[in-house]
Scaffold this motif. Structure first.
Motif, short mmCIF file in Angstrom:
data_model
loop_
_atom_site.label_atom_id
_atom_site.label_comp_id
_atom_site.label_asym_id
_atom_site.label_seq_id
_atom_site.Cartn_x
_atom_site.Cartn_y
_atom_site.Cartn_z
N ARG A 193 14.49 -57.33 10.25
CA ARG A 193 13.47 -57.23 9.36
C ARG A 193 12.85 -58.38 8.91
O ARG A 193 11.29 -58.79 9.07
N HIS A 194 13.41 -59.62 8.94
CA HIS A 194 12.93 -60.90 8.58
C HIS A 194 12.04 -61.39 9.50
O HIS A 194 10.93 -61.91 9.41
N SER A 195 12.67 -61.32 10.72
CA SER A 195 11.61 -61.80 11.89
C SER A 195 10.48 -60.71 12.30
O SER A 195 9.43 -61.65 12.45
N LEU A 196 10.37 -59.64 11.71
CA LEU A 196 9.22 -58.89 11.73
C LEU A 196 8.26 -59.50 10.85
O LEU A 196 6.81 -59.46 10.99
N PHE B 70 4.33 -61.15 11.13
CA PHE B 70 3.42 -60.89 10.45
C PHE B 70 2.58 -61.94 9.74
O PHE B 70 1.39 -62.05 9.74
N SER B 71 3.55 -62.66 9.17
CA SER B 71 3.08 -63.87 8.36
C SER B 71 2.33 -64.78 9.11
O SER B 71 1.36 -65.37 8.90
N TRP C 295 11.93 -69.37 3.20
CA TRP C 295 11.58 -68.30 2.22
C TRP C 295 12.70 -67.51 2.24
O TRP C 295 13.17 -66.84 3.28
N GLN C 296 12.80 -66.82 1.06
CA GLN C 296 13.91 -65.78 0.74
C GLN C 296 13.23 -64.50 1.45
O GLN C 296 11.96 -64.12 1.39
N ILE D 138 7.86 -58.72 0.12
CA ILE D 138 6.88 -58.31 -1.08
C ILE D 138 5.55 -58.85 -0.53
O ILE D 138 4.42 -58.17 -0.64
N LEU D 139 5.45 -60.19 -0.13
CA LEU D 139 4.21 -60.45 0.45
C LEU D 139 3.89 -59.78 1.49
O LEU D 139 2.29 -59.57 1.65
N THR D 140 4.40 -59.27 2.46
CA THR D 140 4.03 -58.34 3.68
C THR D 140 3.39 -57.01 3.09
O THR D 140 2.32 -56.55 3.68
#
Length: 282
Positions: A40-43, A47-48, A177-178, A184-186
């Motif tokens: 999920r982090h890579s996804l 997006f970021s 980043w955590q 949350i930003l996504t």
């Protein structure tokens, strides 16, 4: 092309809400891009990155217009400060050319990818909304007015720089980043982006009908014998302000070569009348 911009944020948001199949083969490219296992982090990091390059594209387009035309114009098709085509262009180079190291091959491949994306975007917008946002007819080595040589050179160099120098830095920042912060930003930016895209699509879908209505009303006005130059401009400006939404008026100003497939002259007439009105009010 902007209608496809919803794909990236929707998948990112979906991955946060349900058990998304992140080990699907489509995500096998993530280790090469973000240097982490597909998760999920890579996804959300993907997006970021897309969002970052979309904002950079908007800054570039708007800043270049400010320097060359000495005029502030919001150059994005969306209401927010984004040019999604830049995000997709950067993503395509990062994903498809991640193993290309030869500088010449990277430059040529990046230029080809960017021009293919720009050509398809122009074609799709024309077919979907009956308008052409840009037209390079008359530019050197253009193809159907959709792409041309300078674009190939600029995008080829820019995309190569992104792949070799910018993306490694972006990846390092995002990796620091955590995961919760990225999640949350996504969610926040996805909701904002989906809202913006929905409003933009609504305006684009009604654009053709409103331009047709405007053309018909102006033809009726002129048929009554009011042929004076000043009256024509006044009538065009007044009817355009009434018939077209704020967003549609902004797009006409943002894309100087934007034309309607149904009538190539009406856009220029509206644009000139608005410029004339703006100069009078300053």
């Amino acid at each position: 092309m902007e209608s496809f911009a919803m794909t990236v944020p929707m998948i990112a948001l979906l991955s946060l809400c349900v058990d998304f199949p992140l080990h699907h083969p489509i995500f096998s490219v993530f280790p090469a891009i973000f240097r982490v296992e597909p998760n999920r982090h890579s996804l959300t990091a993907g997006f970021s990155s897309w969002l970052f390059y979309s904002v950079v594209g908007w800054v570039w387009e708007t800043g270049l217009n400010l320097v060359l035309r000495k005029k502030w114009v919001d150059r994005g098709i969306l209401n927010g400060p984004l040019c999604p085509i830049y995000g997709f262009g950067a993503a395509s180079v990062i994903v498809l050319l991640h193993d290309v190291d030869n500088p010449i091959a990277l430059f040529l491949s990046s230029g080809m990818l960017a021009c293919t994306l720009e050509y398809f975007s122009s074609w799709a917008i024309e077919k979907l909304f009956h308008i052409r946002l840009w037209d390079y007819t008359g530019k050197p080595f253009n193809i159907n007015g959709r792409i041309y040589l300078n674009g190939f050179l600029a995008f080829g160099i820019g995309a190569a720089v992104v792949k070799e120098y910018v993306q490694p830095w972006v990846s390092d920042v995002l990796d620091s980043w955590q995961p919760l912060t990225l999640d949350i930003l996504t969610i926040i930016f996805t909701l904002i982006l989906v809202t913006d895209i929905s409003l933009t699509l609504s305006g684009l879908l009604s654009f053709d009908n409103r331009i047709t209505q405007l053309q018909r009303e102006l033809a009726q006005y002129e048929a009554r014998g009011r042929e004076r130059f000043d009256e024509k401009f006044a009538a065009t400006e007044a009817r355009a302000r009434k018939v077209l939404s704020w967003q549609q008026q902004r797009l006409i100003q943002a894309f100087p070569t934007m034309t309607s497939v149904r009538d190539s002259r009406i856009m220029q007439r509206v644009r000139e009348s608005m410029s004339r009105h703006d100069s009078r009010t300053r």
